[in-house]
Write a protein that holds these residues in place. Structure first.
Motif, PDB file in Angstrom:
ATOM      1  N   HIS A   1      13.744  11.321   1.219  1.00 10.70           N
ATOM      2  CA  HIS A   1      12.715  11.639   2.211  1.00 10.70           C
ATOM      3  C   HIS A   1      12.146  10.440   2.953  1.00 10.70           C
TER       4      HIS A   1
ATOM      5  N   LYS B   1      -4.255   6.113   5.283  1.00 12.84           N
ATOM      6  CA  LYS B   1      -3.496   7.247   5.814  1.00 12.84           C
ATOM      7  C   LYS B   1      -2.951   8.166   4.727  1.00 12.84           C
ATOM      8  N   ALA B   2      -2.614   7.587   3.565  1.00 12.38           N
ATOM      9  CA  ALA B   2      -2.048   8.404   2.487  1.00 12.38           C
ATOM     10  C   ALA B   2      -3.011   8.593   1.321  1.00 12.38           C
TER      11      ALA B   2
ATOM     12  N   LEU C   1       5.506  10.389   8.141  1.00 15.02           N
ATOM     13  CA  LEU C   1       5.931  11.304   9.208  1.00 15.02           C
ATOM     14  C   LEU C   1       5.041  11.141  10.434  1.00 15.02           C
ATOM     15  N   ASP C   2       3.720  11.095  10.221  1.00 18.06           N
ATOM     16  CA  ASP C   2       2.789  10.890  11.342  1.00 18.06           C
ATOM     17  C   ASP C   2       3.023   9.535  11.996  1.00 18.06           C
TER      18      ASP C   2
ATOM     19  N   ARG D   1       4.033  12.880  -1.884  1.00 16.69           N
ATOM     20  CA  ARG D   1       3.891  13.821  -0.761  1.00 16.69           C
ATOM     21  C   ARG D   1       2.873  13.311   0.259  1.00 16.69           C
ATOM     22  N   ARG D   2       1.823  12.679  -0.224  1.00 17.97           N
ATOM     23  CA  ARG D   2       0.852  12.088   0.699  1.00 17.97           C
ATOM     24  C   ARG D   2       1.491  10.961   1.520  1.00 17.97           C
TER      25      ARG D   2
ATOM     26  N   HIS E   1       4.653  10.647   2.191  1.00 20.73           N
ATOM     27  CA  HIS E   1       5.615  11.277   3.093  1.00 20.73           C
ATOM     28  C   HIS E   1       4.926  11.760   4.364  1.00 20.73           C
ATOM     29  N   GLU E   2       3.811  12.451   4.205  1.00 26.44           N
ATOM     30  CA  GLU E   2       3.067  12.960   5.365  1.00 26.44           C
ATOM     31  C   GLU E   2       2.559  11.828   6.241  1.00 26.44           C
ATOM     32  N   ALA E   3       2.053  10.764   5.609  1.00 26.38           N
ATOM     33  CA  ALA E   3       1.533   9.631   6.376  1.00 26.38           C
ATOM     34  C   ALA E   3       2.646   8.960   7.174  1.00 26.38           C
TER      35      ALA E   3
END
Length: 392
Positions: free
Chosen positions: A304, A340-341, A382-383, A375-376, A378-380
């Motif tokens: 990921h 961010k995360a 992605l943004d 997961r946090r 990953h989201e950070a």
């Protein structure tokens, strides 16, 4: 033992869990979020119920537990007389430097490396001599040509070896230790070998204590170890220095007494004995849990988060992560993960200049917490990818 229990550690005076920001997952500081072996808890309870916590000394049973542990785990014979005390590895190294060096002397470290080494050397007016590890294709190795050059300097007095290495997770082979030893003997160097993580080694690798790797180094080396990282009892402040050289050992113990550091923690002695006598089954389970956590993190990053490359550790409960492809470094990189995360890592730049695009992750916690942190992240990221593309 329930290794998946997310035990609440806030408001327990935990350094790791005292971070002021809300909703931050601390994946930093090398202590574990696992409860210790039940044998250690029972030993603490027995001592607590005794109700007297006076000045403490070392019993024959304490020495026997240490000697037996090294024999069982490393097939190595150590002598009772070698065993010296320190409340921690860094205090012990400080005392050793006060004996072995003078201001202006050079002390070699192999960076990126455990960051208290830097201030410890500077505290004694010595020069930090960096034998920077070679990094290629996600793997670290020793630059022996550079080590030879640094060792040959007339003011170089000693090498602080981190074995296994923190943060990169290398387990040095016997061949590598022999090469280090030959350089030390050729240039009359002392070696302080920090083997704090020697019990936390993954399948397919074997920690070789420095003395075992090269017995001719016994009279010019000191091994630093402790049950603290292995059994998650750093707060008991009981570390072990093996000092075979009698003259050095006498000077060390004299300095230790002069600094008022000669008395162990009353609970530390009980915890050490319980760990070394009864903690082995717990440790064997822990190693299986860490193996699973390590592989889970590495697989997740590969699937990921291609911008973050986990350096596969051969030992320790830590993963050194290369974030170069994110295009951030230093404070900016760590602030990104934190803000961010909402994940706190150990900052890579603290370990040396070569760690500016890295962070260190502690994986000694329940998998649920690791999964949430990943997961946090990953989201950070992605943004971050989206915003970077927009700016382009």
């Amino acid at each position: 033992m329930n290794w998946n229990d997310c035990i609440e550690r806030t408001n327990t005076h935990s350094v790791k869990w005292s971070f002021p920001a809300e909703d931050v997952i601390p994946m930093c500081i090398a202590d574990m979020d696992f409860q210790v072996s039940p044998a250690i808890v029972e030993a603490m309870n027995r001592k607590a119920q005794h109700g007297i916590y006076g000045y403490t000394t070392f019993s024959d049973r304490y020495f026997e537990s240490v000697i037996s542990w090294w024999k069982r785990r490393f097939h190595m014979d150590i002598e009772k007389e070698w065993i010296s005390f320190s409340p921690g590895i860094i205090p012990g190294i400080n005392v050793l430097l006060s004996v072995l060096t003078e201001p202006g002397d050079g002390v070699i470290i192999q960076d990126p490396v455990y960051y208290p080494f830097y201030s410890t050397i500077e505290n004694h007016g010595c020069s930090v001599m960096k034998n920077t590890l070679l990094y290629e294709d996600g793997e670290y190795s020793i630059d022996f040509d550079d080590l030879e050059e640094k060792a040959s300097h007339p003011r170089t007095k000693l090498l602080i070896l981190c074995s296994p290495h923190n943060p990169v997770g290398r387990v040095w082979t016997q061949e590598e230790l022999m090469k280090i030893g030959s350089i030390a003997k050729r240039h009359d160097l002392w070696i302080i070998s920090d083997e704090m993580h020697g019990d936390l080694v993954y399948k397919g690798h074997e920690h070789v204590p420095l003395f075992k790797g090269d017995e001719s180094l016994v009279e010019r080396s000191i091994l630093c170890a402790a049950p603290s990282k292995t059994f998650n009892i750093a707060g008991l402040q009981t570390s072990i220095l093996l000092i075979p050289n009698k003259d050095l050992r006498d000077k060390y113990n004299e300095k230790l007494t002069g600094y008022g550091l000669m008395r162990p923690n009353v609970f530390g002695i009980e915890g050490t004995i319980a760990a070394y006598e009864e903690g082995e089954p717990w440790l064997n389970e822990l190693l299986m849990v860490l193996e699973e956590n390590k592989q889970y993190v590495l697989n997740y990053l590969e699937q990921h988060l291609p911008e973050v490359k986990g350096i596969t550790p051969q030992a320790t409960h830590l993963i050194w992560m290369d974030c170069t492809e994110l295009g951030m470094a230093g404070e900016e990189l760590c602030t990104f993960f934190l803000e961010k995360a909402k994940v706190k890592f150990d900052e890579g730049f603290k370990f040396g200049q070569s760690g500016h695009t890295f962070v260190r992750m502690n994986i000694a916690c329940p998998k649920e917490r690791i999964d949430l942190a990943l997961r946090r992240i990953h989201e950070a990221i992605l943004d971050y990818r989206v915003n970077r593309n927009i700016m382009k």
